[in-house]
Design a protein around this motif. Structure first.
Motif, short mmCIF file in Angstrom:
data_model
loop_
_atom_site.label_atom_id
_atom_site.label_comp_id
_atom_site.label_asym_id
_atom_site.label_seq_id
_atom_site.Cartn_x
_atom_site.Cartn_y
_atom_site.Cartn_z
N ARG A 53 -4.84 -4.33 17.35
CA ARG A 53 -4.15 -5.63 17.25
C ARG A 53 -3.70 -5.91 15.82
NH1 ARG A 53 -2.26 -7.54 21.61
NH2 ARG A 53 -2.26 -9.61 20.74
N THR A 54 -3.42 -4.85 15.06
CA THR A 54 -2.89 -5.01 13.72
C THR A 54 -1.50 -4.39 13.68
OG1 THR A 54 -3.86 -2.93 12.97
CG2 THR A 54 -5.17 -4.91 12.65
N TRP A 55 -0.71 -4.80 12.72
CA TRP A 55 0.64 -4.29 12.55
C TRP A 55 0.64 -3.21 11.49
CZ3 TRP A 55 4.67 -5.84 15.59
CH2 TRP A 55 4.45 -6.96 16.38
N LYS A 56 1.23 -2.06 11.83
CA LYS A 56 1.34 -0.95 10.89
C LYS A 56 2.79 -0.48 10.82
CE LYS A 56 -3.40 0.64 11.34
NZ LYS A 56 -4.28 1.80 11.44
N VAL A 57 3.12 0.23 9.75
CA VAL A 57 4.49 0.69 9.54
C VAL A 57 4.70 1.99 10.32
CG1 VAL A 57 6.18 1.43 7.83
CG2 VAL A 57 4.56 -0.41 7.28
N ALA A 58 5.71 1.99 11.19
CA ALA A 58 6.04 3.18 11.98
C ALA A 58 7.22 3.94 11.37
CB ALA A 58 6.37 2.78 13.42
N ALA A 59 8.08 3.24 10.66
CA ALA A 59 9.24 3.87 10.00
C ALA A 59 9.58 3.05 8.76
CB ALA A 59 10.43 3.93 10.95
N TRP A 76 -2.40 5.28 2.52
CA TRP A 76 -1.06 5.37 3.12
C TRP A 76 -1.19 5.61 4.62
CZ3 TRP A 76 1.93 9.26 -0.48
CH2 TRP A 76 2.21 8.65 -1.71
N ARG A 77 -2.05 6.57 4.98
CA ARG A 77 -2.22 6.92 6.40
C ARG A 77 -2.78 5.74 7.19
NH1 ARG A 77 -2.40 11.57 8.84
NH2 ARG A 77 -4.40 11.18 9.83
N GLU A 78 -3.69 4.99 6.60
CA GLU A 78 -4.27 3.83 7.29
C GLU A 78 -3.25 2.71 7.47
OE1 GLU A 78 -7.26 3.50 8.80
OE2 GLU A 78 -7.40 5.64 8.37
N SER A 79 -2.23 2.66 6.64
CA SER A 79 -1.21 1.61 6.72
C SER A 79 -0.04 1.99 7.62
CB SER A 79 -0.68 1.29 5.33
OG SER A 79 -1.70 0.71 4.56
N SER A 80 -0.03 3.21 8.11
CA SER A 80 1.11 3.69 8.90
C SER A 80 0.65 4.17 10.27
CB SER A 80 1.82 4.83 8.14
OG SER A 80 0.92 5.89 7.90
N THR A 81 1.64 4.44 11.12
CA THR A 81 1.35 4.92 12.46
C THR A 81 2.49 5.85 12.90
OG1 THR A 81 0.73 4.25 14.69
CG2 THR A 81 2.45 2.96 13.64
N GLY A 82 2.23 6.62 13.94
CA GLY A 82 3.26 7.48 14.51
C GLY A 82 3.66 8.63 13.60
N PRO A 83 4.95 9.02 13.67
CA PRO A 83 5.44 10.15 12.86
C PRO A 83 5.30 9.92 11.35
CG PRO A 83 7.03 9.60 14.57
CD PRO A 83 5.98 8.54 14.59
N VAL A 101 0.83 -1.21 0.00
CA VAL A 101 0.00 0.00 0.00
C VAL A 101 0.87 1.25 0.00
CG1 VAL A 101 -1.65 1.34 1.37
CG2 VAL A 101 -1.99 -1.11 1.07
N LEU A 102 1.93 1.27 0.81
CA LEU A 102 2.76 2.47 0.93
C LEU A 102 3.60 2.77 -0.31
CD1 LEU A 102 3.91 2.12 4.64
CD2 LEU A 102 2.38 3.87 3.68
N ASN A 103 3.70 1.81 -1.22
CA ASN A 103 4.45 2.03 -2.45
C ASN A 103 3.55 2.06 -3.68
OD1 ASN A 103 7.55 1.98 -1.93
ND2 ASN A 103 6.66 0.47 -0.53
N THR A 104 2.25 2.13 -3.45
CA THR A 104 1.27 2.15 -4.54
C THR A 104 0.47 3.45 -4.47
OG1 THR A 104 1.07 -0.26 -4.53
CG2 THR A 104 -0.76 0.98 -5.49
N LEU A 105 0.24 4.06 -5.61
CA LEU A 105 -0.59 5.27 -5.68
C LEU A 105 -1.17 5.40 -7.07
CD1 LEU A 105 -1.61 7.86 -4.26
CD2 LEU A 105 0.37 9.02 -5.23
N ASP A 106 -2.50 5.45 -7.15
CA ASP A 106 -3.18 5.73 -8.42
C ASP A 106 -3.44 7.23 -8.45
OD1 ASP A 106 -4.76 6.00 -10.64
OD2 ASP A 106 -6.32 4.61 -9.96
#
Length: 171
Positions: A150-156, A73-80, A54-59
């Motif tokens: 309880r899901t894993w998201k990308v923080a960095a 992108w925002r839904e797949s990430s967390t934090g800063p 998701v973070l490397n895809t954009l239409d």
């Protein structure tokens, strides 16, 4: 007649013993910490792969689609990282479609809810106009955080340099 009854009783006792041993083994394995760790590892790896895709895809064929992509992108990430991606303004332009070709966890701390993932990603970029599509391969390292849902998201997220390449040259 008595012999058949004794043999039947013995067979029943053996069958009950076998079923009891199977149930005990299953109950023990179900609560096994190694099994729980393996499940958490598999979940973190699968969700990490999905989030990197998701973070490397954009239409970006339209502004509305670009806006939806940035929200994904925002839904797949967390934090800063989530905050940083939220500052991205949608605009029409080239579109990118990513595929994670390989991925592995290099660290997992189930108590802290953190993991590190390395991956290779193939990104196909299609320009908005009559240009020719191109393809690129990336090596990425991601820090994953288990969120309250309880899901894993990308923080960095960072690029991993390819060892053995010279400046300006490709391997």
């Amino acid at each position: 007649m008595r012999r058949a009854r004794v043999l039947g009783t013995c067979a029943l006792v053996v069958a009950l013993g076998f079923c009891g041993t199977g149930a005990w083994t299953y109950a023990r394995a179900r609560g096994d910490q190694e099994l729980a760790f393996g499940r958490e590892r598999d979940t973190a790896l699968a969700e990490g792969r999905d989030r990197l895709t998701v973070l490397n895809t954009l239409d970006a064929s339209t502004t509305a689609r670009a806006k939806a992509g940035i929200e994904a992108w925002r839904e797949s990430s967390t934090g800063p990282l989530r905050t940083e991606l939220g500052g991205t303004r949608p605009a029409e332009g080239a579109s990118a479609r990513a595929t994670v070709t390989e991925a592995a966890l290099t660290a997992l701390d189930t108590r802290a809810g953190t993991a590190k993932l390395i991956a290779t990603v193939r990104v196909e970029v299609t320009p908005l106009g009559p240009g020719k599509p191109s393809s690129d391969r990336k090596r990425l390292e991601a820090v994953l955080t288990r969120t309250g849902e309880r899901t894993w998201k990308v923080a960095a997220l960072s690029a991993v340099p390819v060892a053995g390449t010279e400046k300006g040259g490709k391997r």
